[in-house]
Design a protein around this motif. Structure first.
Motif, PDB file in Angstrom:
ATOM      1  N   GLY A 166       0.847  -1.181   0.000  1.00 56.91           N
ATOM      2  CA  GLY A 166       0.000   0.000   0.000  1.00 56.91           C
ATOM      3  C   GLY A 166       0.881   1.229   0.000  1.00 56.91           C
ATOM      4  O   GLY A 166       2.100   1.129  -0.174  1.00 56.91           O
ATOM      5  N   PHE A 167       0.290   2.386   0.194  1.00 55.86           N
ATOM      6  CA  PHE A 167       1.052   3.625   0.194  1.00 55.86           C
ATOM      7  C   PHE A 167       1.358   4.075   1.622  1.00 55.86           C
ATOM      8  O   PHE A 167       0.726   3.629   2.582  1.00 55.86           O
ATOM      9  N   ASP A 168       2.326   4.970   1.729  1.00 56.72           N
ATOM     10  CA  ASP A 168       2.716   5.537   3.015  1.00 56.72           C
ATOM     11  C   ASP A 168       1.508   6.201   3.669  1.00 56.72           C
ATOM     12  O   ASP A 168       0.921   7.130   3.105  1.00 56.72           O
ATOM     13  N   THR A 169       1.121   5.730   4.838  1.00 56.68           N
ATOM     14  CA  THR A 169      -0.057   6.267   5.517  1.00 56.68           C
ATOM     15  C   THR A 169       0.284   7.317   6.560  1.00 56.68           C
ATOM     16  O   THR A 169      -0.616   7.879   7.194  1.00 56.68           O
ATOM     17  N   ALA A 170       1.573   7.587   6.761  1.00 56.15           N
ATOM     18  CA  ALA A 170       1.975   8.618   7.716  1.00 56.15           C
ATOM     19  C   ALA A 170       2.004   9.993   7.066  1.00 56.15           C
ATOM     20  O   ALA A 170       1.911  11.008   7.749  1.00 56.15           O
ATOM     21  N   ARG A 171       2.139  10.025   5.740  1.00 51.27           N
ATOM     22  CA  ARG A 171       2.165  11.278   5.002  1.00 51.27           C
ATOM     23  C   ARG A 171       0.993  11.305   4.023  1.00 51.27           C
ATOM     24  O   ARG A 171       0.345  10.314   3.772  1.00 51.27           O
ATOM     25  N   GLY A 172       0.761  12.482   3.464  1.00 51.97           N
ATOM     26  CA  GLY A 172      -0.328  12.624   2.515  1.00 51.97           C
ATOM     27  C   GLY A 172      -1.241  13.759   2.923  1.00 51.97           C
ATOM     28  O   GLY A 172      -1.459  14.002   4.109  1.00 51.97           O
ATOM     29  N   PRO A 173      -1.817  14.473   1.963  1.00 55.47           N
ATOM     30  CA  PRO A 173      -2.581  15.691   2.254  1.00 55.47           C
ATOM     31  C   PRO A 173      -3.982  15.465   2.813  1.00 55.47           C
ATOM     32  O   PRO A 173      -4.572  16.394   3.353  1.00 55.47           O
ATOM     33  N   SER A 174      -4.539  14.251   2.670  1.00 64.46           N
ATOM     34  CA  SER A 174      -5.907  14.003   3.123  1.00 64.46           C
ATOM     35  C   SER A 174      -5.925  13.057   4.316  1.00 64.46           C
ATOM     36  O   SER A 174      -5.160  12.087   4.359  1.00 64.46           O
ATOM     37  N   ARG A 175      -6.808  13.351   5.256  1.00 63.88           N
ATOM     38  CA  ARG A 175      -6.985  12.507   6.432  1.00 63.88           C
ATOM     39  C   ARG A 175      -8.233  11.667   6.254  1.00 63.88           C
ATOM     40  O   ARG A 175      -9.328  12.186   6.058  1.00 63.88           O
ATOM     41  N   PHE A 176      -8.066  10.341   6.293  1.00 63.54           N
ATOM     42  CA  PHE A 176      -9.205   9.434   6.177  1.00 63.54           C
ATOM     43  C   PHE A 176      -9.648   9.030   7.578  1.00 63.54           C
ATOM     44  O   PHE A 176      -8.870   8.490   8.357  1.00 63.54           O
ATOM     45  N   ASP A 177     -10.916   9.275   7.875  1.00 63.64           N
ATOM     46  CA  ASP A 177     -11.478   8.953   9.180  1.00 63.64           C
ATOM     47  C   ASP A 177     -12.586   7.928   8.986  1.00 63.64           C
ATOM     48  O   ASP A 177     -13.635   8.238   8.413  1.00 63.64           O
ATOM     49  N   THR A 178     -12.361   6.712   9.440  1.00 62.22           N
ATOM     50  CA  THR A 178     -13.324   5.627   9.216  1.00 62.22           C
ATOM     51  C   THR A 178     -14.599   5.793  10.028  1.00 62.22           C
ATOM     52  O   THR A 178     -15.557   5.043   9.820  1.00 62.22           O
ATOM     53  N   ARG A 179     -14.636   6.784  10.917  1.00 62.56           N
ATOM     54  CA  ARG A 179     -15.825   7.001  11.738  1.00 62.56           C
ATOM     55  C   ARG A 179     -16.867   7.880  11.049  1.00 62.56           C
ATOM     56  O   ARG A 179     -18.006   7.975  11.520  1.00 62.56           O
ATOM     57  N   LEU A 180     -16.500   8.500   9.930  1.00 67.59           N
ATOM     58  CA  LEU A 180     -17.434   9.354   9.215  1.00 67.59           C
ATOM     59  C   LEU A 180     -18.416   8.512   8.390  1.00 67.59           C
ATOM     60  O   LEU A 180     -18.099   7.378   8.002  1.00 67.59           O
ATOM     61  N   PRO A 181     -19.599   9.054   8.093  1.00 67.40           N
ATOM     62  CA  PRO A 181     -20.574   8.298   7.284  1.00 67.40           C
ATOM     63  C   PRO A 181     -19.991   7.880   5.942  1.00 67.40           C
ATOM     64  O   PRO A 181     -19.328   8.672   5.261  1.00 67.40           O
ATOM     65  N   GLY A 182     -20.232   6.637   5.574  1.00 67.63           N
ATOM     66  CA  GLY A 182     -19.738   6.111   4.304  1.00 67.63           C
ATOM     67  C   GLY A 182     -18.312   5.618   4.333  1.00 67.63           C
ATOM     68  O   GLY A 182     -17.822   5.066   3.337  1.00 67.63           O
ATOM     69  N   ASN A 183     -17.619   5.791   5.477  1.00 66.60           N
ATOM     70  CA  ASN A 183     -16.188   5.484   5.551  1.00 66.60           C
ATOM     71  C   ASN A 183     -15.875   4.226   6.361  1.00 66.60           C
ATOM     72  O   ASN A 183     -14.712   3.989   6.687  1.00 66.60           O
ATOM     73  N   SER A 184     -16.855   3.436   6.692  1.00 66.56           N
ATOM     74  CA  SER A 184     -16.610   2.278   7.552  1.00 66.56           C
ATOM     75  C   SER A 184     -15.597   1.327   6.920  1.00 66.56           C
ATOM     76  O   SER A 184     -15.644   1.051   5.725  1.00 66.56           O
ATOM     77  N   ASN A 185     -14.680   0.809   7.759  1.00 68.15           N
ATOM     78  CA  ASN A 185     -13.703  -0.180   7.294  1.00 68.15           C
ATOM     79  C   ASN A 185     -14.065  -1.590   7.736  1.00 68.15           C
ATOM     80  O   ASN A 185     -13.228  -2.483   7.760  1.00 68.15           O
ATOM     81  N   SER A 186     -15.316  -1.814   8.074  1.00 69.03           N
ATOM     82  CA  SER A 186     -15.756  -3.133   8.531  1.00 69.03           C
ATOM     83  C   SER A 186     -15.976  -4.063   7.351  1.00 69.03           C
ATOM     84  O   SER A 186     -16.016  -3.649   6.191  1.00 69.03           O
ATOM     85  N   GLY A 187     -16.153  -5.336   7.658  1.00 66.56           N
ATOM     86  CA  GLY A 187     -16.481  -6.324   6.631  1.00 66.56           C
ATOM     87  C   GLY A 187     -15.264  -6.946   5.986  1.00 66.56           C
ATOM     88  O   GLY A 187     -14.123  -6.678   6.328  1.00 66.56           O
ATOM     89  N   HIS A 188     -15.534  -7.827   5.011  1.00 66.04           N
ATOM     90  CA  HIS A 188     -14.517  -8.592   4.291  1.00 66.04           C
ATOM     91  C   HIS A 188     -13.531  -9.200   5.285  1.00 66.04           C
ATOM     92  O   HIS A 188     -12.354  -8.796   5.370  1.00 66.04           O
ATOM     93  N   LEU A 189     -14.011 -10.194   6.022  1.00 66.28           N
ATOM     94  CA  LEU A 189     -13.227 -10.822   7.085  1.00 66.28           C
ATOM     95  C   LEU A 189     -12.424 -12.021   6.611  1.00 66.28           C
ATOM     96  O   LEU A 189     -11.802 -12.701   7.427  1.00 66.28           O
TER      97      LEU A 189
END
Length: 609
Positions: free
Chosen positions: A566-589
């Protein structure tokens, strides 16, 4: 692994903008003035990024790559010379500077070669010819479906890969630049000199300023309509939401149909797209033997990137659908994508694979993954892929938004719906109305539509020539589209079986909420972040239980992590927050209960696909 024999630097969604008649006249006046082109020798800075950018072997030569990157599809965002001259809102630096383009998540490109990209546009930006010889800047598929993996000073260009672009940020800052240029006298004078030339008259400058003000106003309206409640950030866009607003609000002139585009998803990777039976994350767009489904899908995409759709002159038998979609070019586009192969892991830049781990991981894949993610030969010209539709517990926002969108039909009420040929009531599904609009575009120019279908057909035959004679003889001949077929599709009183099948091709497939498409994973290593909404940053994270996946991470860096994939998750201009609507990281177990050694083996195999 085949790579360009000589390392080289690679060169060179949203709504339509409806301009008033007065603006068209002003642009015609401006077009008479001398223009100072950016291709007159003005230096273009070197691209921001790695020292070398290499093309992997994906089945394309340089000519095909350039054509995919820079061929117009009819999109019109702003007049072309304006974009070349426009400064950023808060300073005097060019809006199109490589540093700014890279910051917005697009890929800078150098001018050339040959007939392509004389002005050094970014990848996926193109010149579109408009009326009165006025040229426009537009987007192409490549803006959203070209990516790059960087590691230790080397960049690997991935054709068909998911873009890192933040379109919402790009358009917001473009609108701000237009408004600042209109409001700031010094900025406007520099802009006018670049667009009109140093000898422009005051009348020409006044016409330019009026046109600029109208453009800024129209662009601001489009931006307001399509601003999401929460930023989608880099590498994501609610393209369906933008297209729906284009058709249901702007084209149908129904402001009450507006909805914020709040279900952003990752830009899909598009290798093997023509070989699938259905595409889109929710499997809503069918492909088929006649090619009409593919063409309808591509028209819909252009409607979302400033395709200029209108719906007017409606009567019992239908409406007019004025637009500036380049239908013929879309047939060429689908042909290029048909010949595209997925990228393979390039060991010279990314590090060698462990053969023993790959072998162990292959067995785990057979046990854990194969029922949803078939293994295919990426170069097989006869490969055909049946999408597996599954509810695996991932975020339902995108599928729900697409399935549940309803709208007032406005001028379409009482007209015949395609392909059911029932009359529209006061309301209809957003997906069905979008297909109505796309097919209205196609059947409004039957000559161009037939040319595009034939182009797709010939591209398929050409691609199949790569196969053996035995392979070709073992398969039925591909049906050739005909003008008679298109006429039959439009005839509700006498549709033969073939025409009925062609009409059904263009129809969206209803899918239940939270159902998404599983597909083969060849090239999956180059497509982070993962899940349809980009909520899991690496493949390693995807193999962890949900509670161990990152809740927040940065997006936008192209620096690759070959260990976690994957890509470097410590840097980058956008912050992804899985708690926001539509952003859930659940599933695909799947794979989350493996022990660490097994996960390492499976990950190594996934790199090899």
């Amino acid at each position: 692994m085949k790579v360009s024999t000589k390392a080289r630097r690679v060169r060179p969604l949203a709504l339509p903008l409806t301009l008033s008649l007065s603006l068209s006249l002003m642009l015609a006046l401006i077009a008479c003035a001398p223009i100072t082109p950016m291709s007159d020798g003005t230096p273009v800075p070197d691209a921001v990024g790695p020292e070398q950018v290499l093309n992997l072997d994906q089945g394309w030569d340089e000519a095909t790559q350039m054509a995919f990157w820079f061929s117009t599809q009819g999109s019109r965002i702003v007049p072309y010379t304006w974009f070349l001259a426009l400064e950023q809102a808060g300073n005097s630096q060019p809006f199109r500077s490589n540093a700014n383009i890279e910051r917005l998540g697009y890929l800078p490109a150098k001018p050339g070669p040959g007939r392509w990209n004389h002005d050094g546009l970014p990848v996926g930006f193109a010149q579109t010819q408009g009326p009165q010889t006025q040229a426009w800047l537009g987007l192409t598929c490549a803006a959203c479906h070209t990516s790059q993996v960087n590691l230790r000073g080397v960049g690997l260009r991935i054709d068909g890969g998911p873009s890192m672009a933040d379109f919402n940020l790009f358009f917001r800052e473009l609108v701000a630049a237009l408004e600042a240029t209109w409001a700031d006298t010094a900025k406007f004078e520099r802009f006018a000199k670049a667009v009109l030339g140093p000898g422009a008259s005051e009348t020409q400058k006044q016409a330019l300023r009026l046109a600029l003000g109208q453009q800024a106003k129209d662009s601001r309206q489009r931006l307001t309509l399509n601003t999401p409640s929460f930023p989608a950030g880099h590498a994501r866009l609610d393209a369906f939401g933008n297209i729906f607003n284009e058709v249901l609000v702007v084209a149908l002139q129904q402001p009450g149909n507006a909805q914020a585009p709040d279900a952003p998803v990752s830009y899909p990777f598009i290798w093997d797209t023509p070989q699938h039976d259905k595409v889109q994350w929710n499997g809503s767009a069918p492909n088929g033997p006649f090619g009409l489904g593919e063409l309808t899908r591509n028209v819909g995409e252009v409607l979302g990137v400033f395709g200029g759709l209108g719906v007017n002159d409606c009567g019992k038998d239908g409406c007019r659908y004025p637009n500036h979609v380049d239908i013929r070019q879309l047939g060429q586009l689908e042909g290029w994508v048909r010949s595209l192969w997925s990228p393979q892991w390039y060991e010279k830049a990314l590090g060698p694979l462990d053969a023993s781990l790959v072998q162990r991981g292959q067995q785990i894949y057979q046990n854990q993954c194969i029922s949803c993610h078939a293994v295919i030969d990426r170069k097989d010209p006869f490969r055909r892929i049946t999408a597996q539709m599954r509810d695996v517990g991932t975020d339902p926002a995108m599928a729900t938004a697409a399935a549940m969108r309803m709208a007032k039909t406005g001028p379409l009420q009482g007209t015949l719906a395609f392909p059911s040929f029932q009359r529209y009531g006061a309301e209809a599904g957003g997906g069905a109305l979008t297909v109505q609009a796309a097919t209205g575009v196609l059947f409004g120019d039957l000559d161009a539509t037939l040319a595009a279908l034939i182009s797709q057909y010939e591209a398929q035959l050409q691609d199949e020539l790569r196969g053996s004679a035995a392979q070709r003889n073992a398969r039925p001949a591909t049906p050739r589209p005909s003008a008679e077929l298109l006429q039959q599709v439009l005839n509700p009183k006498a549709q033969p079986a073939a025409a009925q099948a062609a009409a059904a091709e263009a129809s969206p497939t209803p899918t239940p909420n939270a159902i998404y498409k599983a597909r083969p994973l060849n090239g999956i290593w180059a497509t982070a972040p993962y899940l349809h909404n980009g909520s899991v940053p690496t493949l390693w994270d995807l193999l962890q239980p949900v509670e161990q996946r990152p809740r927040q991470f940065q997006v936008g860096s192209r620096e690759f992590d070959p260990q976690r994939v994957g890509f470097d998750t410590a840097r980058g201009p956008s912050r992804f927050d899985t708690r926001l609507p539509g952003n859930s990281n659940s599933g695909h177990l799947f794979g989350t209960t493996l022990d660490e050694a097994q996960k390492r083996a499976l990950l190594e195999y996934l790199k090899s696909l």
